[in-house]
Scaffold this motif. Structure first.
Motif, mmCIF file in Angstrom:
data_model
loop_
_atom_site.group_PDB
_atom_site.id
_atom_site.type_symbol
_atom_site.label_atom_id
_atom_site.label_comp_id
_atom_site.label_asym_id
_atom_site.label_seq_id
_atom_site.Cartn_x
_atom_site.Cartn_y
_atom_site.Cartn_z
ATOM 1 N N TYR A 166 0.840 -1.079 -0.121
ATOM 2 C CA TYR A 166 0.109 -0.214 0.413
ATOM 3 C C TYR A 166 1.344 1.175 0.138
ATOM 4 N N GLU A 167 0.871 1.872 -1.083
ATOM 5 C CA GLU A 167 1.447 3.465 -0.660
ATOM 6 C C GLU A 167 0.978 4.068 -0.705
ATOM 7 N N LEU A 168 1.117 4.526 0.724
ATOM 8 C CA LEU A 168 0.133 5.382 1.516
ATOM 9 C C LEU A 168 1.270 7.083 2.124
ATOM 10 N N THR A 169 0.761 7.831 1.556
ATOM 11 C CA THR A 169 1.269 9.516 1.246
ATOM 12 C C THR A 169 1.896 9.555 2.849
ATOM 13 N N SER A 170 0.656 9.870 4.030
ATOM 14 C CA SER A 170 1.079 10.079 4.892
ATOM 15 C C SER A 170 1.648 9.474 5.832
ATOM 16 N N ASP A 171 2.040 9.613 6.671
ATOM 17 C CA ASP A 171 2.725 9.597 8.156
ATOM 18 C C ASP A 171 1.491 9.379 9.306
ATOM 19 N N ASP A 172 0.974 9.829 9.282
ATOM 20 C CA ASP A 172 0.065 9.964 10.774
ATOM 21 C C ASP A 172 -1.345 9.477 9.956
ATOM 22 N N LEU A 173 -2.110 9.150 10.765
ATOM 23 C CA LEU A 173 -3.716 8.963 10.667
ATOM 24 C C LEU A 173 -4.367 9.964 10.260
ATOM 25 N N PRO A 174 -5.324 10.708 9.726
ATOM 26 C CA PRO A 174 -6.351 11.572 9.357
ATOM 27 C C PRO A 174 -6.982 12.233 10.245
ATOM 28 N N TYR A 175 -7.602 13.165 11.000
ATOM 29 C CA TYR A 175 -8.103 13.381 11.969
ATOM 30 C C TYR A 175 -9.741 13.742 11.535
ATOM 31 N N VAL A 176 -10.387 12.498 11.937
ATOM 32 C CA VAL A 176 -12.211 13.035 11.286
ATOM 33 C C VAL A 176 -12.969 12.506 12.436
ATOM 34 N N GLY A 177 -13.665 13.187 12.255
ATOM 35 C CA GLY A 177 -14.593 12.697 13.091
ATOM 36 C C GLY A 177 -15.140 13.563 13.893
ATOM 37 N N ALA A 178 -14.716 14.934 14.381
ATOM 38 C CA ALA A 178 -15.103 15.106 15.539
ATOM 39 C C ALA A 178 -15.550 16.436 15.561
ATOM 40 N N THR A 179 -15.942 17.098 17.034
ATOM 41 C CA THR A 179 -16.404 18.799 16.662
ATOM 42 C C THR A 179 -14.979 19.388 16.641
ATOM 43 N N PRO A 180 -14.856 21.192 15.644
ATOM 44 C CA PRO A 180 -13.344 22.384 15.478
ATOM 45 C C PRO A 180 -12.993 21.202 16.690
ATOM 46 N N LYS A 181 -13.279 21.635 17.739
ATOM 47 C CA LYS A 181 -13.163 22.090 19.220
ATOM 48 C C LYS A 181 -12.181 20.779 19.898
ATOM 49 N N LYS A 182 -12.684 19.501 19.662
ATOM 50 C CA LYS A 182 -12.105 18.318 20.335
ATOM 51 C C LYS A 182 -11.051 18.054 18.672
ATOM 52 N N ARG A 183 -11.228 18.566 17.723
ATOM 53 C CA ARG A 183 -10.083 18.007 16.627
ATOM 54 C C ARG A 183 -8.442 19.114 16.629
ATOM 55 N N LYS A 184 -8.685 20.310 17.357
ATOM 56 C CA LYS A 184 -8.255 21.171 17.737
ATOM 57 C C LYS A 184 -7.334 20.797 19.255
ATOM 58 N N ILE A 185 -7.992 20.752 19.997
ATOM 59 C CA ILE A 185 -7.004 19.838 21.257
ATOM 60 C C ILE A 185 -6.242 18.927 21.688
ATOM 61 N N SER A 186 -7.468 17.318 20.046
ATOM 62 C CA SER A 186 -6.397 16.603 19.848
ATOM 63 C C SER A 186 -5.190 16.561 18.841
ATOM 64 N N SER A 187 -5.037 17.891 18.207
ATOM 65 C CA SER A 187 -4.307 17.378 16.756
ATOM 66 C C SER A 187 -2.855 18.259 18.075
ATOM 67 N N ARG A 188 -3.299 19.279 19.422
ATOM 68 C CA ARG A 188 -1.635 19.030 19.182
ATOM 69 C C ARG A 188 -1.501 18.133 20.332
ATOM 70 N N HIS A 189 -1.960 17.336 21.087
ATOM 71 C CA HIS A 189 -2.207 16.014 21.820
ATOM 72 C C HIS A 189 -1.660 15.291 21.027
ATOM 73 N N GLY A 190 -1.768 14.557 19.719
ATOM 74 C CA GLY A 190 -1.223 14.010 18.439
ATOM 75 C C GLY A 190 -1.888 12.549 18.888
ATOM 76 N N LYS A 191 -3.238 12.626 19.124
ATOM 77 C CA LYS A 191 -4.049 11.989 18.549
ATOM 78 C C LYS A 191 -5.697 12.449 17.452
ATOM 79 N N SER A 192 -5.416 10.293 17.364
ATOM 80 C CA SER A 192 -6.147 10.341 16.339
ATOM 81 C C SER A 192 -8.226 10.920 16.538
ATOM 82 N N ALA A 193 -9.205 10.486 15.616
ATOM 83 C CA ALA A 193 -10.282 10.772 15.844
ATOM 84 C C ALA A 193 -10.610 9.465 16.358
ATOM 85 N N ASP A 194 -12.390 9.965 17.142
ATOM 86 C CA ASP A 194 -12.910 8.138 17.043
ATOM 87 C C ASP A 194 -13.191 7.118 15.721
#
Length: 246
Positions: free
Chosen positions: A218-246
Protein backbone atom coordinates in the motif's frame (compact mmCIF):
# COMPACT_ATOMS: atom_id res chain seq x y z
CA UNK A 1 9.26 21.67 -26.32
CA UNK A 2 10.97 22.87 -29.56
CA UNK A 3 8.62 23.04 -32.53
CA UNK A 4 5.47 22.57 -30.45
CA UNK A 5 3.06 25.40 -29.80
CA UNK A 6 2.13 26.30 -26.25
CA UNK A 7 -1.49 25.11 -26.57
CA UNK A 8 -0.37 21.80 -28.10
CA UNK A 9 2.17 21.33 -25.34
CA UNK A 10 -0.50 22.03 -22.73
CA UNK A 11 -2.85 19.45 -24.26
CA UNK A 12 -0.03 16.91 -24.42
CA UNK A 13 0.81 17.49 -20.75
CA UNK A 14 -2.84 17.15 -19.73
CA UNK A 15 -3.25 13.92 -21.70
CA UNK A 16 -0.05 12.51 -20.22
CA UNK A 17 -1.19 13.42 -16.71
CA UNK A 18 -4.58 11.77 -17.29
CA UNK A 19 -2.90 8.60 -18.51
CA UNK A 20 -0.62 8.51 -15.48
CA UNK A 21 -3.56 9.02 -13.10
CA UNK A 22 -5.57 6.30 -14.86
CA UNK A 23 -2.64 3.90 -14.80
CA UNK A 24 -2.06 4.52 -11.09
CA UNK A 25 -5.78 3.94 -10.38
CA UNK A 26 -5.77 0.67 -12.29
CA UNK A 27 -2.63 -0.49 -10.53
CA UNK A 28 -4.22 0.24 -7.16
CA UNK A 29 -7.20 -1.93 -8.03
CA UNK A 30 -5.06 -5.00 -8.70
CA UNK A 31 -6.25 -7.98 -6.74
CA UNK A 32 -2.66 -8.68 -5.67
CA UNK A 33 -3.08 -6.19 -2.84
CA UNK A 34 -4.23 -7.94 0.34
CA UNK A 35 -7.56 -6.95 1.80
CA UNK A 36 -7.45 -5.00 5.04
CA UNK A 37 -9.93 -5.55 7.86
CA UNK A 38 -10.12 -3.16 10.81
CA UNK A 39 -11.19 -5.38 13.70
CA UNK A 40 -11.09 -3.00 16.66
CA UNK A 41 -14.35 -1.56 17.98
CA UNK A 42 -15.87 1.57 16.48
CA UNK A 43 -14.97 4.94 18.06
CA UNK A 44 -11.31 3.95 17.80
CA UNK A 45 -10.21 5.94 14.73
CA UNK A 46 -12.03 3.66 12.29
CA UNK A 47 -12.91 6.63 10.10
CA UNK A 48 -9.36 7.91 10.27
CA UNK A 49 -8.02 4.57 9.06
CA UNK A 50 -10.66 4.52 6.34
CA UNK A 51 -9.65 8.00 5.22
CA UNK A 52 -5.94 7.07 5.28
CA UNK A 53 -6.55 4.65 2.41
CA UNK A 54 -9.25 6.63 0.65
CA UNK A 55 -7.16 9.78 0.12
CA UNK A 56 -4.59 7.72 -1.77
CA UNK A 57 -7.20 6.24 -4.11
CA UNK A 58 -7.78 2.85 -2.51
CA UNK A 59 -11.35 1.58 -2.36
CA UNK A 60 -12.30 1.60 1.29
CA UNK A 61 -15.75 1.23 2.84
CA UNK A 62 -16.65 2.33 6.35
CA UNK A 63 -19.87 1.43 8.19
CA UNK A 64 -22.25 2.39 5.32
CA UNK A 65 -25.09 2.88 7.79
CA UNK A 66 -24.55 -0.64 9.09
CA UNK A 67 -24.83 -2.23 5.65
CA UNK A 68 -21.38 -3.87 5.85
CA UNK A 69 -22.38 -5.80 8.97
CA UNK A 70 -25.86 -6.53 7.63
CA UNK A 71 -24.36 -7.96 4.43
CA UNK A 72 -21.97 -10.13 6.43
CA UNK A 73 -24.75 -11.46 8.65
CA UNK A 74 -27.03 -12.17 5.70
CA UNK A 75 -24.26 -14.00 3.84
CA UNK A 76 -23.37 -16.04 6.92
CA UNK A 77 -27.00 -17.12 7.29
CA UNK A 78 -27.04 -18.20 3.64
CA UNK A 79 -23.67 -20.01 3.90
CA UNK A 80 -22.12 -17.53 1.45
CA UNK A 81 -18.72 -15.81 1.68
CA UNK A 82 -19.11 -12.97 4.17
CA UNK A 83 -18.26 -10.23 1.68
CA UNK A 84 -20.43 -11.41 -1.20
CA UNK A 85 -21.82 -8.26 -2.84
CA UNK A 86 -19.20 -5.94 -1.36
CA UNK A 87 -16.01 -7.84 -2.16
CA UNK A 88 -14.59 -5.24 -4.56
CA UNK A 89 -13.20 -3.01 -1.78
CA UNK A 90 -9.67 -3.20 -0.42
CA UNK A 91 -10.39 -1.97 3.11
CA UNK A 92 -13.29 -2.59 5.50
CA UNK A 93 -13.87 -0.74 8.79
CA UNK A 94 -16.61 -0.21 11.39
CA UNK A 95 -18.33 -3.49 10.60
CA UNK A 96 -21.24 -3.22 13.01
CA UNK A 97 -24.88 -2.18 12.99
CA UNK A 98 -27.27 -0.94 15.62
CA UNK A 99 -30.90 -0.58 14.57
CA UNK A 100 -33.38 1.82 16.11
CA UNK A 101 -35.15 -1.15 17.71
CA UNK A 102 -31.95 -2.05 19.54
CA UNK A 103 -30.85 -5.03 17.43
CA UNK A 104 -27.07 -5.00 17.13
CA UNK A 105 -24.39 -7.12 15.47
CA UNK A 106 -20.59 -6.84 15.47
CA UNK A 107 -19.17 -8.07 12.17
CA UNK A 108 -15.56 -7.49 13.23
CA UNK A 109 -15.95 -10.37 15.69
CA UNK A 110 -16.00 -12.70 12.66
CA UNK A 111 -12.31 -12.13 11.94
CA UNK A 112 -11.42 -15.88 11.97
CA UNK A 113 -13.93 -16.52 9.17
CA UNK A 114 -12.66 -13.52 7.21
CA UNK A 115 -9.11 -14.85 7.55
CA UNK A 116 -10.23 -18.26 6.29
CA UNK A 117 -12.32 -16.98 3.39
CA UNK A 118 -9.88 -14.27 2.26
CA UNK A 119 -6.40 -15.76 2.74
CA UNK A 120 -3.49 -13.34 2.78
CA UNK A 121 -5.57 -10.52 4.26
CA UNK A 122 -4.25 -8.04 6.83
CA UNK A 123 -6.06 -7.34 10.08
CA UNK A 124 -5.67 -4.07 11.97
CA UNK A 125 -6.41 -4.29 15.69
CA UNK A 126 -6.97 -0.67 16.72
CA UNK A 127 -7.06 0.06 20.45
CA UNK A 128 -7.21 2.95 22.90
CA UNK A 129 -7.65 3.49 26.64
CA UNK A 130 -10.73 1.51 27.71
CA UNK A 131 -12.19 4.17 30.02
CA UNK A 132 -11.87 6.92 27.40
CA UNK A 133 -13.51 4.60 24.86
CA UNK A 134 -16.45 4.03 27.20
CA UNK A 135 -16.84 7.80 27.67
CA UNK A 136 -16.87 8.17 23.90
CA UNK A 137 -19.50 5.44 23.60
CA UNK A 138 -21.73 7.10 26.18
CA UNK A 139 -21.52 10.46 24.38
CA UNK A 140 -22.05 8.99 20.89
CA UNK A 141 -25.35 9.89 19.23
CA UNK A 142 -26.89 10.57 15.85
CA UNK A 143 -29.40 13.22 14.80
CA UNK A 144 -31.77 10.56 13.53
CA UNK A 145 -31.58 7.90 16.24
CA UNK A 146 -30.39 9.67 19.37
CA UNK A 147 -27.99 8.30 21.95
CA UNK A 148 -26.14 5.13 21.03
CA UNK A 149 -26.29 3.78 24.58
CA UNK A 150 -30.07 4.20 24.66
CA UNK A 151 -30.46 1.94 21.66
CA UNK A 152 -28.09 -0.61 23.20
CA UNK A 153 -30.26 -0.60 26.33
CA UNK A 154 -33.28 -1.27 24.14
CA UNK A 155 -31.48 -4.20 22.54
CA UNK A 156 -30.51 -5.69 25.89
CA UNK A 157 -34.12 -5.45 27.06
CA UNK A 158 -35.15 -7.81 24.25
CA UNK A 159 -32.46 -10.25 25.40
CA UNK A 160 -33.40 -9.94 29.07
CA UNK A 161 -37.19 -9.30 29.07
CA UNK A 162 -38.62 -8.04 32.30
CA UNK A 163 -35.28 -6.75 33.48
CA UNK A 164 -34.65 -3.04 33.91
CA UNK A 165 -31.53 -2.17 31.91
CA UNK A 166 -29.47 0.82 33.01
CA UNK A 167 -26.33 2.43 31.65
CA UNK A 168 -24.20 0.56 34.19
CA UNK A 169 -25.43 -2.71 32.67
CA UNK A 170 -24.35 -1.55 29.22
CA UNK A 171 -20.96 -0.43 30.55
CA UNK A 172 -20.51 -3.83 32.19
CA UNK A 173 -21.27 -5.52 28.86
CA UNK A 174 -18.84 -3.22 27.02
CA UNK A 175 -16.04 -4.01 29.46
CA UNK A 176 -16.69 -7.75 29.18
CA UNK A 177 -16.92 -7.59 25.37
CA UNK A 178 -13.74 -5.51 25.15
CA UNK A 179 -11.73 -8.04 27.15
CA UNK A 180 -13.25 -11.04 25.41
CA UNK A 181 -12.50 -9.61 21.97
CA UNK A 182 -8.92 -8.74 22.91
CA UNK A 183 -8.34 -12.25 24.32
CA UNK A 184 -9.77 -13.87 21.19
CA UNK A 185 -7.68 -11.69 18.87
CA UNK A 186 -4.50 -12.45 20.83
CA UNK A 187 -5.24 -16.17 20.91
CA UNK A 188 -6.21 -16.47 17.24
CA UNK A 189 -3.32 -14.47 15.81
CA UNK A 190 -0.67 -16.00 18.06
CA UNK A 191 2.10 -17.19 15.72
CA UNK A 192 0.53 -15.47 12.68
CA UNK A 193 2.09 -12.53 10.82
CA UNK A 194 -0.99 -10.81 9.38
CA UNK A 195 -2.09 -8.82 12.45
CA UNK A 196 -1.08 -5.17 12.79
CA UNK A 197 -1.70 -3.48 16.13
CA UNK A 198 -2.15 0.25 16.59
CA UNK A 199 -2.72 2.30 19.71
CA UNK A 200 -4.40 5.41 18.33
CA UNK A 201 -3.20 7.46 21.31
CA UNK A 202 0.44 6.83 20.40
CA UNK A 203 2.11 8.79 17.60
CA UNK A 204 4.82 6.16 17.22
CA UNK A 205 2.29 3.34 17.06
CA UNK A 206 0.41 5.08 14.23
CA UNK A 207 3.64 5.65 12.30
CA UNK A 208 4.56 2.00 12.73
CA UNK A 209 1.15 0.93 11.41
CA UNK A 210 1.55 2.97 8.23
CA UNK A 211 5.11 1.76 7.77
CA UNK A 212 3.95 -1.86 8.07
CA UNK A 213 1.09 -1.30 5.60
CA UNK A 214 3.61 -0.02 3.06
CA UNK A 215 5.50 -3.31 3.27
CA UNK A 216 2.33 -5.04 2.11
CA UNK A 217 2.23 -2.90 -1.05
CA UNK A 218 0.00 0.00 0.00
CA UNK A 219 1.55 3.26 -1.21
CA UNK A 220 0.37 5.59 1.54
CA UNK A 221 1.51 9.21 1.39
CA UNK A 222 0.72 10.22 4.96
CA UNK A 223 2.80 9.33 8.01
CA UNK A 224 -0.10 9.86 10.40
CA UNK A 225 -3.79 9.04 10.57
CA UNK A 226 -5.97 11.91 9.30
CA UNK A 227 -8.22 13.45 11.92
CA UNK A 228 -11.92 13.11 11.13
CA UNK A 229 -15.18 12.68 12.97
CA UNK A 230 -15.13 15.24 15.78
CA UNK A 231 -16.14 18.80 16.53
CA UNK A 232 -13.66 21.55 15.52
CA UNK A 233 -12.90 22.20 19.21
CA UNK A 234 -12.10 18.56 19.93
CA UNK A 235 -10.13 18.31 16.68
CA UNK A 236 -7.98 21.28 17.70
CA UNK A 237 -7.30 19.86 21.17
CA UNK A 238 -6.52 16.37 19.87
CA UNK A 239 -4.17 17.62 17.16
CA UNK A 240 -2.05 19.28 19.83
CA UNK A 241 -1.77 15.98 21.66
CA UNK A 242 -1.17 13.85 18.57
CA UNK A 243 -4.44 11.95 18.83
CA UNK A 244 -6.64 10.45 16.15
CA UNK A 245 -10.36 10.70 15.68
CA UNK A 246 -12.90 8.36 17.23
Amino acid sequence: MPGIKADQQSRWCNQTHDKVVTLKFLMMQKTTLPKVFVIGHHKIATRSIHQLFKVDGYKSIHWKGGRIAETMLKNMRMSQPLLKGIESACVYSDMEYLHDDGEFFYGHRLFPILDLQYPGSIFIFNTRNLDSWIKSQLAHKSKKSGLYVRRIRKGLKTIYPGRKIKNRDVIKMWRRTWQQHEDEVNRYFSGKSNLLRVNIESVESKKQLISSLRTFGYELTSDDLPYVGATPKKRKISSRHGKSAD
